[in-house]
Scaffold this motif. Sequence first.
Motif, PDB file in Angstrom:
ATOM      1  N   TYR A   7      30.861  50.988  46.417  1.00 44.45           N
ATOM      2  CA  TYR A   7      31.526  50.540  45.216  1.00 44.45           C
ATOM      3  C   TYR A   7      32.635  49.789  45.675  1.00 44.45           C
ATOM      4  CZ  TYR A   7      34.858  51.293  41.377  1.00 44.45           C
ATOM      5  OH  TYR A   7      35.627  51.504  40.393  1.00 44.45           O
ATOM      6  N   ASP A   8      32.904  48.637  45.014  1.00 39.74           N
ATOM      7  CA  ASP A   8      34.031  47.712  45.165  1.00 39.74           C
ATOM      8  C   ASP A   8      34.953  47.474  43.815  1.00 39.74           C
ATOM      9  OD1 ASP A   8      35.824  46.398  46.907  1.00 39.74           O
ATOM     10  OD2 ASP A   8      34.771  44.754  46.708  1.00 39.74           O
ATOM     11  N   VAL A   9      35.943  47.136  43.867  1.00 44.14           N
ATOM     12  CA  VAL A   9      36.809  46.607  42.812  1.00 44.14           C
ATOM     13  C   VAL A   9      37.750  45.378  43.318  1.00 44.14           C
ATOM     14  CG1 VAL A   9      38.719  46.909  41.055  1.00 44.14           C
ATOM     15  CG2 VAL A   9      36.968  48.831  41.656  1.00 44.14           C
ATOM     16  N   HIS A  10      37.772  44.359  42.431  1.00 51.38           N
ATOM     17  CA  HIS A  10      38.655  43.233  42.724  1.00 51.38           C
ATOM     18  C   HIS A  10      39.310  42.887  41.587  1.00 51.38           C
ATOM     19  CE1 HIS A  10      38.141  42.050  47.053  1.00 51.38           C
ATOM     20  NE2 HIS A  10      36.900  42.688  46.744  1.00 51.38           N
ATOM     21  N   ARG A  11      40.536  42.623  41.451  1.00 50.38           N
ATOM     22  CA  ARG A  11      41.443  41.936  40.361  1.00 50.38           C
ATOM     23  C   ARG A  11      40.836  40.574  40.057  1.00 50.38           C
ATOM     24  NH1 ARG A  11      46.296  43.984  38.635  1.00 50.38           N
ATOM     25  NH2 ARG A  11      46.398  45.172  40.484  1.00 50.38           N
ATOM     26  N   THR A  41      28.437  41.722  46.459  1.00 51.53           N
ATOM     27  CA  THR A  41      28.085  41.694  47.815  1.00 51.53           C
ATOM     28  C   THR A  41      28.765  42.538  48.527  1.00 51.53           C
ATOM     29  OG1 THR A  41      27.334  39.377  47.292  1.00 51.53           O
ATOM     30  CG2 THR A  41      27.478  40.069  49.978  1.00 51.53           C
ATOM     31  N   HIS A  42      29.911  43.010  48.307  1.00 48.12           N
ATOM     32  CA  HIS A  42      30.987  43.810  49.041  1.00 48.12           C
ATOM     33  C   HIS A  42      30.202  45.146  48.673  1.00 48.12           C
ATOM     34  CE1 HIS A  42      34.789  41.323  49.332  1.00 48.12           C
ATOM     35  NE2 HIS A  42      33.527  40.698  50.045  1.00 48.12           N
ATOM     36  N   ALA A  43      29.845  45.314  47.451  1.00 51.68           N
ATOM     37  CA  ALA A  43      29.488  46.962  47.087  1.00 51.68           C
ATOM     38  C   ALA A  43      28.061  47.137  47.871  1.00 51.68           C
ATOM     39  CB  ALA A  43      29.256  46.986  45.740  1.00 51.68           C
TER      40      ALA A  43
HETATM   41 MG    MG Z   1      35.782  43.866  48.364  1.00 49.86          MG
END
Ligand code: MG
Length: 155
Positions: A7-11, A41-43
């Motif tokens: 799981y990932d989040v970016h602003r 891709t991070h997730a």
């Molecule tokens: Mg990230």
Amino acid sequence: MRIGHGYDVHRLVEGRRLILGGVEVPYERGLLGHSDSDVLTHAVMDALLGAAGLPDIGVQFPDRDPAYENISSLTLLARVRDLLSARGYTVGNIDATLLCQRPKLRPYIDAMRANLARILGIPQSDVNVKATTEEGLGFTGEGLGIAAHAVVLLK
Ligand code: MG
């Protein structure tokens, strides 16, 4: 077989490109972060590392390391692929979901799948990417950021 979740989040901010699954999506804002901030891709990487029982991308690719500034996350994905193959793992399939109010991502989904599949050396049919809005609710709904979930199966 081993399962993993990421799981990932970016602003979302002005003055940044929006890169998702290695695809540059035309939009007036992009994701803030140290690398190219490719939240999808991070997730996926965290799901792969999680399935293998390895530390997450924050440990593998520390954001205080200048080597990773604005680096393509597909380059990092190739490193994760190599970590897994060195341990005898192959990727069974990936299912990922982007949570994004705007822009509409449907036209870019297959290119994202193709990029992830190419780097991992698996058929595109084994990489599923979906996108949903959250009906205007929460930080994705308000357009403050984009989130991504990924589930993978390693063999
Ligand atoms: Mg990230």
